[in-house]
Write a protein that holds these residues in place. Sequence first.
Motif, short mmCIF file in Angstrom:
data_model
loop_
_atom_site.label_atom_id
_atom_site.label_comp_id
_atom_site.label_asym_id
_atom_site.label_seq_id
_atom_site.Cartn_x
_atom_site.Cartn_y
_atom_site.Cartn_z
N MET A 100 14.13 99.06 102.48
CA MET A 100 14.07 98.80 103.93
C MET A 100 15.33 99.33 104.61
O MET A 100 16.44 99.20 104.09
N LYS A 101 15.15 99.93 105.76
CA LYS A 101 16.29 100.48 106.48
C LYS A 101 17.16 99.35 107.04
O LYS A 101 16.66 98.36 107.58
N LYS A 102 18.46 99.52 106.91
CA LYS A 102 19.39 98.44 107.21
C LYS A 102 19.54 98.13 108.69
O LYS A 102 19.98 97.04 109.06
N LEU A 103 19.21 99.10 109.55
CA LEU A 103 19.36 98.88 111.00
C LEU A 103 18.02 98.95 111.73
O LEU A 103 17.96 99.25 112.92
N LYS A 104 16.95 98.64 111.01
CA LYS A 104 15.62 98.69 111.61
C LYS A 104 15.54 97.76 112.82
O LYS A 104 16.00 96.63 112.78
N ASN A 105 15.01 98.30 113.92
CA ASN A 105 14.83 97.57 115.18
C ASN A 105 16.14 97.27 115.90
O ASN A 105 16.14 96.52 116.88
N LYS A 106 17.25 97.86 115.46
CA LYS A 106 18.52 97.69 116.15
C LYS A 106 18.66 98.75 117.24
O LYS A 106 18.10 99.85 117.14
N VAL A 107 19.41 98.42 118.28
CA VAL A 107 19.69 99.36 119.38
C VAL A 107 21.20 99.59 119.42
O VAL A 107 21.98 98.64 119.50
N ALA A 108 21.60 100.86 119.34
CA ALA A 108 23.02 101.20 119.24
C ALA A 108 23.46 102.14 120.35
O ALA A 108 22.80 103.14 120.64
N ALA A 109 24.60 101.82 120.95
CA ALA A 109 25.27 102.72 121.90
C ALA A 109 26.45 103.34 121.17
O ALA A 109 27.27 102.63 120.58
N VAL A 110 26.53 104.67 121.18
CA VAL A 110 27.63 105.38 120.54
C VAL A 110 28.29 106.28 121.59
O VAL A 110 27.60 107.07 122.25
N TYR A 111 29.62 106.17 121.71
CA TYR A 111 30.36 106.98 122.68
C TYR A 111 31.26 107.95 121.94
O TYR A 111 32.04 107.57 121.07
N GLY A 112 31.15 109.25 122.28
CA GLY A 112 31.95 110.28 121.65
C GLY A 112 31.08 111.31 120.95
O GLY A 112 30.25 110.95 120.11
N ASP A 113 31.26 112.60 121.30
CA ASP A 113 30.42 113.65 120.73
C ASP A 113 31.19 114.53 119.74
O ASP A 113 30.80 115.65 119.46
N GLY A 114 32.27 114.00 119.18
CA GLY A 114 33.00 114.71 118.14
C GLY A 114 32.39 114.46 116.77
O GLY A 114 31.29 113.91 116.66
N ASN A 115 33.11 114.85 115.72
CA ASN A 115 32.59 114.71 114.36
C ASN A 115 32.18 113.28 114.02
O ASN A 115 31.10 113.04 113.47
N ILE A 116 33.05 112.33 114.35
CA ILE A 116 32.77 110.95 113.97
C ILE A 116 31.64 110.36 114.79
O ILE A 116 30.73 109.72 114.25
N GLY A 117 31.66 110.56 116.10
CA GLY A 117 30.60 110.03 116.94
C GLY A 117 29.23 110.55 116.55
O GLY A 117 28.26 109.80 116.45
N CYS A 118 29.15 111.85 116.28
CA CYS A 118 27.87 112.46 115.89
C CYS A 118 27.42 111.97 114.51
O CYS A 118 26.24 111.72 114.28
N ALA A 119 28.39 111.82 113.59
CA ALA A 119 28.05 111.32 112.25
C ALA A 119 27.56 109.88 112.30
O ALA A 119 26.61 109.50 111.60
N ILE A 120 28.19 109.07 113.14
CA ILE A 120 27.76 107.67 113.30
C ILE A 120 26.36 107.63 113.89
O ILE A 120 25.49 106.87 113.43
N ALA A 121 26.13 108.42 114.93
CA ALA A 121 24.80 108.44 115.55
C ALA A 121 23.74 108.83 114.53
O ALA A 121 22.65 108.24 114.48
N LYS A 122 24.05 109.82 113.70
CA LYS A 122 23.09 110.32 112.72
C LYS A 122 22.77 109.26 111.67
O LYS A 122 21.59 109.03 111.33
N VAL A 123 23.79 108.58 111.14
CA VAL A 123 23.53 107.59 110.10
C VAL A 123 22.87 106.35 110.68
O VAL A 123 22.01 105.74 110.03
N PHE A 124 23.24 105.95 111.88
CA PHE A 124 22.57 104.81 112.51
C PHE A 124 21.08 105.09 112.68
O PHE A 124 20.23 104.24 112.41
N ALA A 125 20.77 106.30 113.15
CA ALA A 125 19.36 106.67 113.35
C ALA A 125 18.63 106.73 112.01
O ALA A 125 17.48 106.28 111.91
N SER A 126 19.29 107.25 110.98
CA SER A 126 18.64 107.34 109.67
C SER A 126 18.36 105.97 109.08
O SER A 126 17.45 105.81 108.26
N GLU A 127 19.13 104.97 109.51
CA GLU A 127 18.92 103.61 109.02
C GLU A 127 18.01 102.79 109.94
O GLU A 127 17.91 101.58 109.81
N GLY A 128 17.35 103.48 110.90
CA GLY A 128 16.32 102.83 111.69
C GLY A 128 16.69 102.40 113.08
O GLY A 128 15.85 101.83 113.81
#
Length: 263
Positions: free
Chosen positions: A1-29
Amino acid sequence: MKKLKNKVAAVYGDGNIGCAIAKVFASEGAKVFLAGRTTSKLEKIAAEIISEGGDIEITQVDALNEPAVEKHMREIVKKAGKLDISFNAIGLPMKGIQGSPLTETSLESFSLPITTYTQSHFITSKAAAQQMMKQGNGVIIMHTPNASRISPPFVGGMVPAWAAMEALCRSLSVECGPQGVRAVCLLTTGIPETSLIDEVWDIHGKAHGITFEQFHSVMEGATHRKKLTTLAELTNAAVFAASDDGSGISGTILNLTSGMIVY
């Protein structure tokens, strides 16, 4: 089961870390709302996330603009009905900020990171906490490098800036915790995969009179495993802190420095 299923996340910053966080959050649902200042960067990471089946919306927002951030938060809640996670990953170019002794640093250069980091994190955290307290739950996550704790030379105003973020994390936790809001800091070494590290290591190598490679080796050698924090280690820790598995963590720091800092 995805660890962040049904969660809503706001991420600020379009650098390496912000984009990586957005990607992993989305991959976890999670449903991710990524905000940054550069449209081309936002569009690129959004296309990657969507191609992998993730759910993301992007918005051009300056995280130092309080009305814009508040509007963005309202739009998230209007569209998704709630806000579970807020992660601020803004950054600054380090040229002119790091690399000089404090006695040779201008007031402007010293103050710039302090005002930028503290104001931006206050703005995004405040807006997130207001919504999270209404709904009775949520987590605010920040990222600080090892300099916040060991105060190395030639880092200028970055040391007090990062230390202030950790203090803000504690204050948010104690004030908003009774309403179900957590605040967590993720503490790392420099992260080799980020583009900024090349700039920073080069600056510090020159300041110490050694090469980029020598400075990198010194930093690796300061850890117990002789290896710096990876981007995946940071993003994995962020997922844990944001998930229900991390529900007992608040007002503290997750130490990912591999022994560079021991406490």
